[in-house]
Write a protein that holds these residues in place. Structure first.
Motif, PDB file in Angstrom:
ATOM      1  N   THR A  39       0.810  -1.213   0.000  1.00 30.76           N
ATOM      2  CA  THR A  39       0.000   0.000   0.000  1.00 30.76           C
ATOM      3  C   THR A  39       0.846   1.267   0.000  1.00 30.76           C
ATOM      4  N   LYS A  40       2.156   1.136   0.209  1.00 33.74           N
ATOM      5  CA  LYS A  40       3.057   2.289   0.170  1.00 33.74           C
ATOM      6  C   LYS A  40       3.638   2.521  -1.226  1.00 33.74           C
ATOM      7  N   PHE A  41       3.101   1.803  -2.230  1.00 32.52           N
ATOM      8  CA  PHE A  41       3.660   1.885  -3.584  1.00 32.52           C
ATOM      9  C   PHE A  41       2.602   2.216  -4.632  1.00 32.52           C
ATOM     10  N   THR A  42       1.563   2.926  -4.217  1.00 35.65           N
ATOM     11  CA  THR A  42       0.569   3.355  -5.197  1.00 35.65           C
ATOM     12  C   THR A  42       1.098   4.557  -5.973  1.00 35.65           C
ATOM     13  N   THR A  43       0.414   4.895  -7.042  1.00 38.84           N
ATOM     14  CA  THR A  43       0.818   6.071  -7.823  1.00 38.84           C
ATOM     15  C   THR A  43       0.717   7.345  -6.994  1.00 38.84           C
ATOM     16  N   PHE A  44      -0.125   7.333  -5.978  1.00 36.40           N
ATOM     17  CA  PHE A  44      -0.270   8.536  -5.156  1.00 36.40           C
ATOM     18  C   PHE A  44       0.974   8.785  -4.320  1.00 36.40           C
TER      19      PHE A  44
ATOM     20  N   ILE B   9      -3.430   5.073 -20.631  1.00 33.61           N
ATOM     21  CA  ILE B   9      -4.632   4.241 -20.722  1.00 33.61           C
ATOM     22  C   ILE B   9      -5.600   4.709 -19.638  1.00 33.61           C
ATOM     23  N   PRO B  10      -6.767   5.211 -20.020  1.00 33.08           N
ATOM     24  CA  PRO B  10      -7.699   5.712 -19.015  1.00 33.08           C
ATOM     25  C   PRO B  10      -8.244   4.584 -18.137  1.00 33.08           C
ATOM     26  N   ARG B  11      -8.669   4.955 -16.956  1.00 31.13           N
ATOM     27  CA  ARG B  11      -9.245   3.979 -16.014  1.00 31.13           C
ATOM     28  C   ARG B  11     -10.537   3.403 -16.581  1.00 31.13           C
ATOM     29  N   ASN B  12     -10.609   2.085 -16.616  1.00 32.00           N
ATOM     30  CA  ASN B  12     -11.833   1.407 -17.041  1.00 32.00           C
ATOM     31  C   ASN B  12     -12.641   1.057 -15.791  1.00 32.00           C
ATOM     32  N   PRO B  13     -13.788   1.678 -15.584  1.00 30.60           N
ATOM     33  CA  PRO B  13     -14.522   1.437 -14.348  1.00 30.60           C
ATOM     34  C   PRO B  13     -15.120   0.040 -14.238  1.00 30.60           C
TER      35      PRO B  13
ATOM     36  N   ALA C  55       0.467  -3.148  -6.753  1.00 32.47           N
ATOM     37  CA  ALA C  55      -0.456  -2.080  -6.367  1.00 32.47           C
ATOM     38  C   ALA C  55      -1.381  -1.669  -7.514  1.00 32.47           C
ATOM     39  N   MET C  56      -1.341  -2.370  -8.636  1.00 32.35           N
ATOM     40  CA  MET C  56      -2.123  -1.949  -9.803  1.00 32.35           C
ATOM     41  C   MET C  56      -3.624  -1.935  -9.510  1.00 32.35           C
ATOM     42  N   ASN C  57      -4.132  -2.992  -8.880  1.00 32.09           N
ATOM     43  CA  ASN C  57      -5.563  -3.011  -8.566  1.00 32.09           C
ATOM     44  C   ASN C  57      -5.916  -1.974  -7.506  1.00 32.09           C
ATOM     45  N   LEU C  58      -5.020  -1.741  -6.558  1.00 31.28           N
ATOM     46  CA  LEU C  58      -5.243  -0.706  -5.556  1.00 31.28           C
ATOM     47  C   LEU C  58      -5.267   0.678  -6.207  1.00 31.28           C
ATOM     48  N   ASN C  59      -4.367   0.910  -7.164  1.00 32.39           N
ATOM     49  CA  ASN C  59      -4.398   2.175  -7.918  1.00 32.39           C
ATOM     50  C   ASN C  59      -5.749   2.378  -8.590  1.00 32.39           C
ATOM     51  N   TRP C  60      -6.283   1.294  -9.137  1.00 39.27           N
ATOM     52  CA  TRP C  60      -7.574   1.348  -9.819  1.00 39.27           C
ATOM     53  C   TRP C  60      -8.663   1.800  -8.849  1.00 39.27           C
ATOM     54  N   GLU C  61      -8.644   1.250  -7.624  1.00 38.56           N
ATOM     55  CA  GLU C  61      -9.642   1.629  -6.629  1.00 38.56           C
ATOM     56  C   GLU C  61      -9.495   3.094  -6.218  1.00 38.56           C
ATOM     57  N   LEU C  62      -8.260   3.507  -5.958  1.00 36.43           N
ATOM     58  CA  LEU C  62      -8.017   4.849  -5.430  1.00 36.43           C
ATOM     59  C   LEU C  62      -8.223   5.943  -6.472  1.00 36.43           C
TER      60      LEU C  62
ATOM     61  N   TRP D  23     -10.821  10.095 -10.813  1.00 34.69           N
ATOM     62  CA  TRP D  23     -10.286  10.582 -12.088  1.00 34.69           C
ATOM     63  C   TRP D  23     -10.873   9.819 -13.289  1.00 34.69           C
ATOM     64  N   THR D  24     -11.874   8.997 -13.073  1.00 37.89           N
ATOM     65  CA  THR D  24     -12.524   8.299 -14.179  1.00 37.89           C
ATOM     66  C   THR D  24     -13.048   9.319 -15.191  1.00 37.89           C
ATOM     67  N   GLY D  25     -12.628   9.152 -16.425  1.00 36.15           N
ATOM     68  CA  GLY D  25     -13.064  10.064 -17.484  1.00 36.15           C
ATOM     69  C   GLY D  25     -12.249  11.326 -17.620  1.00 36.15           C
ATOM     70  N   ALA D  26     -11.275  11.551 -16.721  1.00 37.21           N
ATOM     71  CA  ALA D  26     -10.449  12.759 -16.793  1.00 37.21           C
ATOM     72  C   ALA D  26      -9.405  12.628 -17.895  1.00 37.21           C
ATOM     73  N   GLN D  27      -9.075  13.740 -18.522  1.00 32.44           N
ATOM     74  CA  GLN D  27      -8.056  13.771 -19.561  1.00 32.44           C
ATOM     75  C   GLN D  27      -6.721  14.252 -18.986  1.00 32.44           C
ATOM     76  N   VAL D  28      -5.635  13.867 -19.653  1.00 36.85           N
ATOM     77  CA  VAL D  28      -4.312  14.410 -19.341  1.00 36.85           C
ATOM     78  C   VAL D  28      -4.126  15.660 -20.197  1.00 36.85           C
ATOM     79  N   LYS D  29      -4.044  16.816 -19.550  1.00 33.06           N
ATOM     80  CA  LYS D  29      -4.010  18.080 -20.288  1.00 33.06           C
ATOM     81  C   LYS D  29      -2.664  18.779 -20.124  1.00 33.06           C
ATOM     82  N   VAL D  30      -1.623  18.088 -20.565  1.00 34.54           N
ATOM     83  CA  VAL D  30      -0.267  18.624 -20.599  1.00 34.54           C
ATOM     84  C   VAL D  30       0.270  18.383 -22.009  1.00 34.54           C
TER      85      VAL D  30
END
Length: 327
Positions: A74-79, A133-137, A237-244, A248-255
């Protein structure tokens, strides 16, 4: 290489090792698995010589970076990892400076997340190998990989803590690293159980021209100290990232972004990815995507295989955002 400066930085409750060189606009270089800051050695020297301040950390769980408990996925999520990088940016960049970012493999995933969570920190992005790859709910990523590719797919095999580490240890750290870093196949690695039984140490692993025994020795010296668990935890942590990341579901990367991938990279040959990249899906999710480069005959570790070309791609793209600041 001796010009590169190494130091430790206190970020987000951990001690992060960084390699840096140069003065000018800050370029943050984010490595993947099973890499380290060292994977960016060619880019650090080039960028510093062309007026940039290049900064390449060992991500949490890797190399000389210390602090996170390796037994706690749990200490290795993208967050947490993005939190490390935001703290790092605040310390290595000028006040209120947006940084330029380059990512590869897991580093590309982290870079996309940095741009998604904190676009105010990033001026422009060059990402390699892994498209956004956007989050697939509807389903968790590891579950989807198992359903499509089975239990011997490398990501499936990485999930159970301790199991693949023991197999890598039996195989030998140096040999395991050679197998990964020399991998040049458009299909994903399949890792049958009892990996060492499928491998004969009498069969030499031929290194590509761009990867030396000295390079392998450096990686081996670091992984002999840390083991592979830190890097493997990103997969766990991939599935945990998905939950957390549900908000951001549906959000775009705007950079503003540029994407580069090798033609025979396993990521470019994943089911459905080429249609997604070339038929509008990728551009829809990253609306400021300015360029997509497919490097003919090039594999996964493209920034090491073709450093001169990659360096020029990075420099040309970033110049339009900071030409007045370059020396």
């Amino acid at each position: 290489m001796e010009k590169i400066v190494h130091r430790m930085v206190d970020v987000n409750g951990i001690n992060m090792h960084i390699a840096e060189l140069g003065h000018g606009p800050t370029v943050l270089l984010i490595h993947g698995f099973p890499e380290l800051w060292y994977s960016w050695r060619h880019q650090i020297l080039y960028l510093a010589a062309h007026g940039y301040h290049a900064v390449a950390p060992d991500l949490r769980g890797y190399g000389d970076t210390t602090g996170p408990p390796l037994d706690d996925v749990t200490k290795f999520t993208t967050f947490q990892v993005v939190g490390d990088l935001v703290s790092l940016i605040d310390q290595v960049a000028s006040l209120d400076e947006k940084v330029l970012v380059v990512g590869h493999d897991w580093g590309a995933i982290i870079a996309w997340c940095l741009c998604l969570y904190r676009p105010d920190k990033v001026k422009a992005l060059v990402n390699m190998s892994v498209a956004y790859i956007p989050r697939n709910p509807k389903f968790k990523p590891v579950d989807g990989i198992r359903a499509i590719y089975g239990n011997d797919h490398y990501i499936s095999r990485f999930q159970e803590p301790g199991v693949i580490e023991d197999e890598f240890a039996e195989l030998g750290i140096e040999r395991a690293l050679k197998k990964f870093l020399a991998y040049r196949n458009p299909t994903p690695p399949v890792l049958p159980k009892n990996l060492s039984l499928e491998d004969s140490p009498d069969n030499p692993i031929l290194l590509p021209s761009w990867l030396s025994e000295g390079d392998i020795a450096y990686y081996t010296s670091k992984y002999e100290k840390t083991g592979f668990t830190g890097g493997l935890n990103y997969y766990r942590a991939m599935n945990l990232n998905w939950e957390l990341s549900a908000p951001w579901t549906g959000a775009q990367v705007k950079v503003p972004a540029k994407f580069i991938v090798g033609e025979i990279d396993l990521t470019y040959n994943t089911m459905g990815i080429q249609d997604y990249i070339h038929k509008g899906g990728f551009k829809k999710e990253v609306p400021l995507l300015e360029d997509v480069i497919i490097m003919e005959g090039v594999g996964h570790f493209l920034h090491e295989e073709k450093p001169d070309e990659i360096n020029q791609h990075i420099d040309r793209f970033f110049k339009q955002f900071c030409d007045d600041e370059l020396n």
